[in-house]
Design a protein around this motif. Sequence first.
Motif, PDB file in Angstrom:
ATOM      1  N   ARG A 228       0.832  -1.211   0.000  1.00  0.00           N
ATOM      2  CA  ARG A 228       0.000   0.000   0.000  1.00  0.00           C
ATOM      3  C   ARG A 228       0.868   1.264   0.000  1.00  0.00           C
ATOM      4  O   ARG A 228       0.529   2.256  -0.657  1.00  0.00           O
ATOM      5  CB  ARG A 228      -0.938  -0.002   1.214  1.00  0.00           C
TER       6      ARG A 228
ATOM      7  N   LEU B 269       0.641   4.314  -2.633  1.00  0.00           N
ATOM      8  CA  LEU B 269       0.444   5.700  -2.228  1.00  0.00           C
ATOM      9  C   LEU B 269       1.599   6.586  -2.694  1.00  0.00           C
ATOM     10  O   LEU B 269       1.391   7.710  -3.162  1.00  0.00           O
ATOM     11  CB  LEU B 269       0.301   5.785  -0.703  1.00  0.00           C
TER      12      LEU B 269
ATOM     13  N   TRP C  64       1.108   7.423  -6.316  1.00  0.00           N
ATOM     14  CA  TRP C  64       0.014   8.366  -6.573  1.00  0.00           C
ATOM     15  C   TRP C  64       0.366   9.773  -6.082  1.00  0.00           C
ATOM     16  O   TRP C  64       0.038  10.772  -6.739  1.00  0.00           O
ATOM     17  CB  TRP C  64      -1.276   7.887  -5.903  1.00  0.00           C
TER      18      TRP C  64
ATOM     19  N   ASP D 240      -6.284  14.049  -3.938  1.00  0.00           N
ATOM     20  CA  ASP D 240      -7.546  13.533  -3.399  1.00  0.00           C
ATOM     21  C   ASP D 240      -7.501  12.011  -3.491  1.00  0.00           C
ATOM     22  O   ASP D 240      -7.146  11.456  -4.532  1.00  0.00           O
ATOM     23  CB  ASP D 240      -8.725  14.092  -4.204  1.00  0.00           C
ATOM     24  N   PHE D 241      -7.847  11.352  -2.402  1.00  0.00           N
ATOM     25  CA  PHE D 241      -7.786   9.883  -2.388  1.00  0.00           C
ATOM     26  C   PHE D 241      -8.694   9.263  -3.447  1.00  0.00           C
ATOM     27  O   PHE D 241      -8.426   8.161  -3.932  1.00  0.00           O
ATOM     28  CB  PHE D 241      -8.145   9.350  -1.002  1.00  0.00           C
ATOM     29  N   SER D 242      -9.769   9.959  -3.818  1.00  0.00           N
ATOM     30  CA  SER D 242     -10.703   9.403  -4.801  1.00  0.00           C
ATOM     31  C   SER D 242     -10.053   9.211  -6.172  1.00  0.00           C
ATOM     32  O   SER D 242     -10.578   8.487  -7.013  1.00  0.00           O
ATOM     33  CB  SER D 242     -11.922  10.317  -4.941  1.00  0.00           C
ATOM     34  N   GLN D 243      -8.906   9.853  -6.398  1.00  0.00           N
ATOM     35  CA  GLN D 243      -8.221   9.746  -7.692  1.00  0.00           C
ATOM     36  C   GLN D 243      -7.285   8.538  -7.769  1.00  0.00           C
ATOM     37  O   GLN D 243      -6.663   8.304  -8.804  1.00  0.00           O
ATOM     38  CB  GLN D 243      -7.421  11.033  -7.950  1.00  0.00           C
ATOM     39  N   MET D 244      -7.186   7.786  -6.675  1.00  0.00           N
ATOM     40  CA  MET D 244      -6.288   6.623  -6.658  1.00  0.00           C
ATOM     41  C   MET D 244      -7.041   5.400  -7.179  1.00  0.00           C
ATOM     42  O   MET D 244      -7.610   4.617  -6.422  1.00  0.00           O
ATOM     43  CB  MET D 244      -5.764   6.396  -5.235  1.00  0.00           C
TER      44      MET D 244
ATOM     45  N   VAL E 113      -6.794   1.608  -5.921  1.00  0.00           N
ATOM     46  CA  VAL E 113      -7.007   1.384  -4.489  1.00  0.00           C
ATOM     47  C   VAL E 113      -8.503   1.177  -4.275  1.00  0.00           C
ATOM     48  O   VAL E 113      -9.327   1.904  -4.837  1.00  0.00           O
ATOM     49  CB  VAL E 113      -6.506   2.581  -3.653  1.00  0.00           C
TER      50      VAL E 113
ATOM     51  N   LYS F  16     -12.350   1.058  -3.033  1.00  0.00           N
ATOM     52  CA  LYS F  16     -13.199   2.155  -2.571  1.00  0.00           C
ATOM     53  C   LYS F  16     -13.234   2.222  -1.049  1.00  0.00           C
ATOM     54  O   LYS F  16     -13.183   3.315  -0.463  1.00  0.00           O
ATOM     55  CB  LYS F  16     -14.617   1.963  -3.124  1.00  0.00           C
TER      56      LYS F  16
ATOM     57  N   ARG G  99      -9.978   3.708   0.202  1.00  0.00           N
ATOM     58  CA  ARG G  99      -9.931   5.142  -0.076  1.00  0.00           C
ATOM     59  C   ARG G  99     -10.751   5.913   0.962  1.00  0.00           C
ATOM     60  O   ARG G  99     -10.342   6.979   1.431  1.00  0.00           O
ATOM     61  CB  ARG G  99     -10.458   5.429  -1.482  1.00  0.00           C
TER      62      ARG G  99
ATOM     63  N   ASP H 107      -9.286   8.610   3.614  1.00  0.00           N
ATOM     64  CA  ASP H 107      -9.834   9.961   3.670  1.00  0.00           C
ATOM     65  C   ASP H 107     -10.327  10.304   5.075  1.00  0.00           C
ATOM     66  O   ASP H 107     -10.293  11.473   5.488  1.00  0.00           O
ATOM     67  CB  ASP H 107     -10.978  10.089   2.665  1.00  0.00           C
TER      68      ASP H 107
END
Length: 410
Positions: free
Chosen positions: A53, A57, A60, A68-72, A75, A77, A80, A84
């Motif tokens: 992990r 990270l 990214w 923003d974690f949503s763009q990874m 990974v 959901k 993420r 967050d």
Amino acid sequence: MTLSIDFSIPETRAALGARARAPEKLSLIGMSRDEMADALGVAGVPERQRRMRVQQLWHWLYVRGVSDFSQMFNVSKDLRAALDQHFTIARPEIVEEQISNDGTRKWLFRFPPRGAGRPVEIETVYIPEEGRGTLCISSQVGCTLTCSFCHTGTQKLVRNLTAEEILTQLMTARDRLGDFPDRDTPDGAIVPAEGRRITNIVMMGMGEPLYNFEEVKKALLIASDGDGLSLSKRRITLSTSGVVPEIFRTGDEIGVMLAISLHAVRDDLRDMLVPINKKYPLKELIDACRNYPGLSNARRITFEYVMLKDVNDSIADAKDLVRLLKGVPAKINLIPFNPWPGTNYQCSDWETIEKFADYINQAGYASPIRTPRGRDILAACGQLKSDSERMRKTDRLALEAMMIAGHGEA
């Protein structure tokens, strides 16, 4: 024409209070890999998965530049969401962006409060040149050194910047310049199609980097990590006014290029221009330079020398400078003094600067005269100052009047 873009949104007292009461999330930016692995345990990541992990990270954050974690995308959901909940990878707020008529950019960044403190602001400068682009990064909010010719020195030290805050200056600048790859194509190229815009970084912004050694070290080791931001250590320069005990450590533990803010060749004059000289006089400083790890003709130390009219610009000064640096692999950057409102100094005449440079060149030292950049937005060497204020219109007019009168013309 100078372009200035104000990004700030005034906050009400209630909003500031609510933000101050909100629990702080740890930032993953600025953590070492081991620190990041330990932190992931807080988010419920099993120990056997943490190394993998961290690798995800790291990619990214520092290769793709996501904020923003949503763009990874690779990974899950659920993870993420957990990340967050516990952490942040946000950029600082851009309060203002100014673009000089020569293409230099200056950002005023605002960082959120630390603990019971208040938000702080610092300035970062990008200087585009043919074939390269240099980002000048700050290490402290304000400065303790009170160098008499430096605008930053008129702002009292507020606090050190964290490794996160140092790195996010670079990452936000890359955002603004389009210097990260397309984040929507994870399998595509990992550098911009036209090449990097930021090729070099210099720790020459606000503050004395060696008075914030540990955080600067963490940030520069991440900036030079080959699996992330991947800047060569040969393209990273740390500038110090002469914190002698940390100079050897800089070469030994960080391994970047070294620059010395010298500006005088006699202790009595340097005591006035660069007061840290009273604690670490010239002999101690030059001895530390001679012993800098990795020093060679291929890895020279840069000595910065601001040209001040009738103060340090005589041929006698040039002769003393050559004697002082004898045997030290060095380059000497001559910096035409950059005016700022309230200063009593003037820039040396151009003819004087050229004669000074010619003498040093004939003595065998490279002695380029630095072209002033970003003066119209107070972005040039020695002009940075935030004190949580943007430059007032009266300051702009005063600066323009000084330059029209010929102060600092080069």
